[in-house]
Design an enzyme around this catalytic site. Sequence first.
Site: not given
Length: 676
Positions: A317-319, A322, A529
């Site tokens: 992954g990593g894409l 923005d 709370c």
Amino acid sequence: MVKSKLEFEQNQQQSSSDKHATSSSWTIEDSENLYGIQGWGEPYFSINAAGHVTVSPQGNSRGFSLDLYELVESLKKRNLGLPLLIRFSDILGDRLERLHASMNRAIARYNYPGKYQGVFPIKCNQHRHLVEAIVQFGKPYQFGLEAGSKPELMIALAALEAGYHPTKDNFEPLLICNGYKDREYIETALLARKLGQKPIIVIEQIEELYLAIAVSRQLEIKPILGVRAKLLTKGSGRWGNSTGERAKFGLTIPQIVEVVEQLQAADLLDSLQLLHFHVGSQISSISVVKDAIREASQIYVQLVKMGANMQYLDVGGGLAVDYDGSKTNFHASKNYNMQNYANDIVAQIKDACAQGNVTVPTIVSESGRAIASHQSVLVFDVLGTSDVPTTPPSPVQEEEHLVLRNLWETYHFIDAQNYQETYHDAIQFKEEAISLFNLGYFTLAQRARAEELYWACCRKIVQIIPQQGYVPDDLEDLEKMMASIYYINLSIFQSVPDSWAIDQLFPIMPIHRLEEKPTARGILADLTCDSDGKIDQFIDLRDVKDILELHPLQFVDNQNNGDLSKQKSPAPYYLGMFLVGAYQEIMGNLHNLFGDTNVVHIQMTPKGYQIEYVVKGDTIKEVLGYVQYDPEDLIETMRRRTEVALQERKITLEEAQRLLQNYESSLNSYTYLVAN
């Protein structure tokens, strides 16, 4: 050349300030610039002429556009209360289409002789309707799933059809099996091959290799295996430390060599077909992607030369998404687009394989955030505000205390030349007033008068600061200190846990009244709370801003037959939090027992849209069940107590019945507040 966040801010803020300096009235374009919607919202979100946020689930160049405010009003008439999570299924389809189009363009551009075949990491959002939608939209692309745990494997096996839409190359959707694995996990994955599915068991700990060999021999099913490599390439942003030799998952180079040797000894080296790596989520800099692909490509080439039957290179992954729209390497942004990402992956893998004289692999990616983020919008209402007084103070009389007279004089003489000096004078006189109060020389009314004058000084100074060329360091926090608190019908811990836990930035803005200038400045406080239940960091052209520009609440008169509590109530004011479709829905907790929100799935049709699914949010009865309370026992306990109170004449029968009715009705109601 990559733009820094600061450079982007300097260029854009100048043009924006120039425009506003000559603008005599607020416009839709002003709201677009203020909230940055054209940056983070393209191509799905925009603002229409009515000042409402619009959603184009199929992209702004095709399909229908929905008025988000009108949609929310329509859903409320269907008895779906806020907060409300709205999922636009067609955005998922559009994200998948864009990802595959980018990869295919890169493959064509570089004459790459291989193919791309993606998977969706279920950990990103495990909700059934979303996973089913991804599988459905992914069919034309042979798009698969990635499981990172045994429960996720159960989802993937049931959701992923085997052998759908076979092509001439007989492509099948992949099932990438990551995460910790025990015998049952590996047995289940191997047996799934008998159903026509294509599970690839990724070895992430060396012990899993020996278990996989033993189970495959026992079942007499040949496995398809992969290895996850610990790259030395460092990631970027908050997940930058998830790589390297001390990473949680993956094998070192010596361990990968051991895998090859052990598989060769077991006559299973041809089972090793995939190399996987992951350099972290939300990679904001394209240079990290390039470095990681370069290192992984060489490992792949060497595995081929060692005799492994390599077929796939899984880039993980990593894409990034923005979130702030700045297109920089800031952690809430990215300095590349999807096409840049695809180009660098394809080009680097091709070059490495050509240099090593090996056949190129099928490229696999596990993009979750980039696929799922845009499809969910969280809409919630504002319940009320806490504001710094705005009424000008009345003049201080000569007979009043000297400290009060000094504060009044300070207030009266504040101007653009002395505002910094008078600010410190106001602080000094307020502290003197508090000291006098603590020593018993000031009454409560005098202290209240001193604080009223102090806030009046601050308000006057805040109005002067924007007219100056800069903000002095000692006044930087004044605007935040003067900000209103907008109380929102939401639990931060349940709906946006990353905002609380890791200061993740999400775009937040009003979904209506955007033709009006937002004259208020506020932070958001939720229903819990807990002092941490707030949002006081917002996207900006600069790194972050401490306040959000909002509209003052409007109030309406009610016909209340003398009920003073209902003489005026705030008109609905809706805020939207965008790009929340990844991780937030599954990582929330039950702080104060606020449960899941109502969820609606919207699907586009040739005539507009339809409500595809409605998933009702948790009731109080349901969340109490999560913490081992039996609602029937609770009701019976309350009934017995009212009977005792009746016998002791502490309560009337009518009061007892009303209490029990309210108690039982509350158990069946939404955990969030309902507008009166």
